[in-house]
Design a protein around this motif. Sequence first.
Motif, PDB file in Angstrom:
ATOM      1  N   SER A   7       0.842  -1.194   0.000  1.00  0.00           N
ATOM      2  CA  SER A   7       0.000   0.000   0.000  1.00  0.00           C
ATOM      3  C   SER A   7       0.875   1.241   0.000  1.00  0.00           C
ATOM      4  O   SER A   7       2.103   1.177   0.183  1.00  0.00           O
ATOM      5  N   GLN A   8       0.230   2.388  -0.188  1.00  0.00           N
ATOM      6  CA  GLN A   8       0.968   3.651  -0.129  1.00  0.00           C
ATOM      7  C   GLN A   8       1.483   3.911   1.280  1.00  0.00           C
ATOM      8  O   GLN A   8       2.576   4.468   1.453  1.00  0.00           O
ATOM      9  N   ASP A   9       0.744   3.479   2.277  1.00  0.00           N
ATOM     10  CA  ASP A   9       1.234   3.628   3.655  1.00  0.00           C
ATOM     11  C   ASP A   9       2.515   2.824   3.860  1.00  0.00           C
ATOM     12  O   ASP A   9       3.433   3.278   4.553  1.00  0.00           O
ATOM     13  N   ASP A  10       2.588   1.641   3.261  1.00  0.00           N
ATOM     14  CA  ASP A  10       3.811   0.846   3.339  1.00  0.00           C
ATOM     15  C   ASP A  10       4.983   1.599   2.715  1.00  0.00           C
ATOM     16  O   ASP A  10       6.097   1.607   3.251  1.00  0.00           O
ATOM     17  N   ALA A  13       6.082   4.440   4.904  1.00  0.00           N
ATOM     18  CA  ALA A  13       6.841   3.918   6.040  1.00  0.00           C
ATOM     19  C   ALA A  13       8.256   3.558   5.608  1.00  0.00           C
ATOM     20  O   ALA A  13       9.231   3.797   6.337  1.00  0.00           O
ATOM     21  N   ARG A  66       3.423  14.189   0.137  1.00  0.00           N
ATOM     22  CA  ARG A  66       3.341  13.171   1.192  1.00  0.00           C
ATOM     23  C   ARG A  66       4.651  12.412   1.318  1.00  0.00           C
ATOM     24  O   ARG A  66       5.083  12.089   2.425  1.00  0.00           O
TER      25      ARG A  66
END
Length: 361
Positions: A7-10, A13, A66
Amino acid sequence: MSTAIRSQDDALAWASAHAASLNEGAAHADEAISVLGAAGFFRIGVPSALGGSGGSTADAVDAIARVARRSLTAAFVFWGQRTFIEYLLQSDNAALRARHLPALLSGELAGATGLSNAMKFLSGIESLSIAASPAGEGWRLDGSLPWVTNLRRAGFAVAAAVEPTDGQPPAVVAFLSGTPGITRTDDLELLALRGSNTAAIRIEGVVSGAAELIHADARSFLPRVRPAFLSLQCGMSIGLARACLAAAGASGSAVRAGLQSRIDALEASLAHEIEQLQAGLASGSFATQAAPLFRIRIRLAAIVREAMDLELDATGGRAYLVATTGDFARRWLEAAFVPVVTPSLTQLHGELERHAALRAA
């Protein structure tokens, strides 16, 4: 890829975890494009019919911001990749787009915008550095690009403006690493952002033809893509400013030192510039009126400087101690890049002065 990216969150991170490494050296340089590509970042703002996830250029600016909040190096290569993608999106060469776009969107192929020289040429600052001599049905290219980012050694594509020697208009072409006559130098010894795969390219006797042509007239194409070139670049400043302001606000000394009102005011200024940027992109006005975009880019750089100072003021002496500096020292070096990335603030101010002189005349 060292970590599975789902995911983009991954991916964000991963950028946070490797921000210091990306800034200081090349250990993870070749992973950044793969990580961002696996998370779908390069598909943002690309029509779904072409393999993208839809949205607008403003959405792509926000995505770069981001990433920049975590790592300016990762955001810098993101900018290079997404800008090259934009050139293909706006090219009339559908075959070239079909050949390379899928690998660019997935992050399998690195895309580099070698048009910094061309943007300076457009402003009358310097001449084009690649000559195109007629050869059969195409050209022989000779010259150099002294500073290009995202030249991943596993493979890259570069966009460059060339000057035909027979009096034809300057054109914009693409070429791939591995093409005979293309030589990538060792990475440039940068002060920071050292994991950005930034190097020079030497071009000697490279054969180029219609299949590699992005656009036959650079003077009409460059103003068309300049709004995306600069706006996507603004995402780097937006993300870095947000990181500095968040760090300043999170410091317990910010309230004690009376800094919170300054932090709030600068956050409001940043929000205003973002609104102006989004409005100009939505209306399309930047294509015919570049000066407002230049001013936004200049003001965002000033906000980064002030946000950096606020973070230092809020952190105090801890920022100057290696044991307690946290991410401050990295961001300080990252911020030094914002005024000099092409077009530099000096070049933008010069361009605004030229516009003012033309209006006065």
